[in-house]
Design an enzyme around this catalytic site. Structure first.
Site, mmCIF file in Angstrom:
data_model
loop_
_atom_site.group_PDB
_atom_site.id
_atom_site.type_symbol
_atom_site.label_atom_id
_atom_site.label_comp_id
_atom_site.label_asym_id
_atom_site.label_seq_id
_atom_site.Cartn_x
_atom_site.Cartn_y
_atom_site.Cartn_z
ATOM 1 N N HIS A 60 0.722 -1.343 -0.002
ATOM 2 C CA HIS A 60 -0.055 0.040 -0.268
ATOM 3 C C HIS A 60 0.845 1.333 -0.034
ATOM 4 O O HIS A 60 2.090 1.061 0.364
ATOM 5 C CB HIS A 60 -0.888 0.079 1.112
ATOM 6 C CG HIS A 60 -0.417 0.005 2.526
ATOM 7 N ND1 HIS A 60 0.305 -0.823 2.982
ATOM 8 C CD2 HIS A 60 -0.476 0.959 3.625
ATOM 9 C CE1 HIS A 60 1.044 -0.722 4.089
ATOM 10 N NE2 HIS A 60 0.451 0.566 4.774
ATOM 11 N N ASP A 64 6.100 4.378 4.974
ATOM 12 C CA ASP A 64 7.202 3.297 5.284
ATOM 13 C C ASP A 64 7.180 1.995 4.618
ATOM 14 O O ASP A 64 8.078 1.045 5.137
ATOM 15 C CB ASP A 64 6.501 2.993 6.925
ATOM 16 C CG ASP A 64 5.259 2.585 7.265
ATOM 17 O OD1 ASP A 64 4.391 3.031 6.389
ATOM 18 O OD2 ASP A 64 4.977 1.762 8.201
ATOM 19 N N HIS A 65 6.215 1.881 3.826
ATOM 20 C CA HIS A 65 6.222 0.649 2.753
ATOM 21 C C HIS A 65 6.706 0.945 1.363
ATOM 22 O O HIS A 65 6.825 0.275 0.419
ATOM 23 C CB HIS A 65 4.971 -0.101 2.782
ATOM 24 C CG HIS A 65 4.510 -0.449 3.861
ATOM 25 N ND1 HIS A 65 3.994 -1.791 4.292
ATOM 26 C CD2 HIS A 65 4.039 0.406 5.060
ATOM 27 C CE1 HIS A 65 3.814 -1.705 5.515
ATOM 28 N NE2 HIS A 65 3.747 -0.617 6.131
HETATM 29 ZN ZN ZN Z 1 3.124 0.391 7.921
HETATM 30 ZN ZN ZN Z 2 -0.032 1.500 6.548
#
Ligand code: ZN
Ligand code: ZN
Length: 303
Positions: A60, A64-65
């Site tokens: 997503h 942070d990803h």
């Molecule tokens: Zn996350």
């Molecule tokens: Zn998230």
């Protein structure tokens, strides 16, 4: 398969734990699940060769990803990558990469096959090679988030060399054809079937990757009887209200998902910075699902 967590903290990196990214290495290639900022350093520390990276799967579009993606794609361009890269993730990636390319922030000169999804209600195959398939499904987060399952296809049984010799099959081409599942004819006219020299079919291994998400039916479906479920465990039960509000799971909830799905093992990751020592999360999960382990940056898990 080798599972190598490259980042296990949620939200932002700490000195000990980077943000979300995880590598699965199999045979000559490896796949990257999520790509938080600083993932390039972790890839180097793990000794993974970027030119063997075949597929990137983004869950997503939370930073942070995702914030490490343009840097990694650019570096592979600088390294004169020529082989294709498959990029799978939620809708929005193309637009984002197009803007960076238009502003000349990012330059990619190798082929990227991008597969974007805006909804996947039920677990569906989104990518397939001769060796494995990738199944994806929308989970339950604050914004559209995909969970993934990597499922190896069954492999032919082991070739019994001794048996082949007993049957007078000459070493060389005929062995190869038997190994590939074909029947062969010998010089004396006798036919040897592959079943005579191959052991039982070896089932493939499977790994599910479920983050970020609240506990939901989709993650249970996606993780049915997997060898390893990699699940987020942002909080302990004490903070279950926060988990619910921010679209996350507690360690206990991750353990319930593993149990309901009949997973063999559970690997917890995506820990809140409030747990510099993640052992309370492990204790909580093990009380429900004993086969739980904690992910640690760069600590390999074999499947
Ligand atoms: Zn996350
Ligand atoms: Zn998230």
């Amino acid at each position: 398969m080798r599972v190598i967590p490259l980042g296990t903290n949620s939200g932002k990196p700490t000195l000990k734990r980077n943000v979300s990214a995880l590598a699965i290495a199999r045979e000559a290639e490896w796949l990257l699940f999520d790509c938080g900022e600083g993932t390039q350093h972790q890839i180097a520390r793990a000794g993974l060769a970027p030119n063997r990276l075949s597929t990137i799967l983004i869950t997503h579009l939370h930073g942070d990803h995702f914030n490490g993606l343009p840097g990694l794609l650019s570096s592979m361009g600088l390294d004169r990558r020529t082989n294709d890269l498959t990029l799978i993730g939620p809708q929005g990636i193309r637009e984002y990469l197009d803007v960076l390319a238009r502003l000349k922030i990012m330059f990619v000169n190798y082929p990227i096959e991008l597969k974007e999804f805006s909804s996947v209600a039920n677990p569906s195959v989104v990518f397939e090679t001769k060796d494995y398939k990738i199944v994806a499904c929308g989970l339950d987060h604050r914004l559209f988030a995909l969970g993934y399952r990597l499922e190896e296809k069954p492999r032919p049984g082991r070739f019994n060399v001794q048996r082949a010799r007993e049957l007078n099959v000459p070493e060389g081409e005929l062995w190869g054809r038997l190994q590939a599942g074909n029947n062969v004819e010998l010089k004396d006219g006798s036919v040897i079937t592959s079943a005579q020299v191959l052991g039982p079919i070896r089932p493939g291994k499977s790994i599910a990757y479920c983050l970020d998400t609240r506990p939901c039916l989709q993650s249970v479906e996606l993780s049915r009887e997997v060898d390893l479920l990699i699940h987020e465990a942002t909080y302990t039960e004490e903070f279950s209200a926060e988990a619910r509000e921010y679209g996350h799971s507690t360690a206990a909830q991750a353990a319930h998902t593993a149990r309901e799905a009949g997973a063999r093992r559970l690997l917890l990751t995506h820990f809140s910075s409030r747990y510099p020592d993640a052992s309370p999360l492990l204790d909580e999960a093990r009380a429900i699902f004993p086969e739980t382990i904690l992910a640690e940056d760069l600590q390999e898990v074999l499947v």
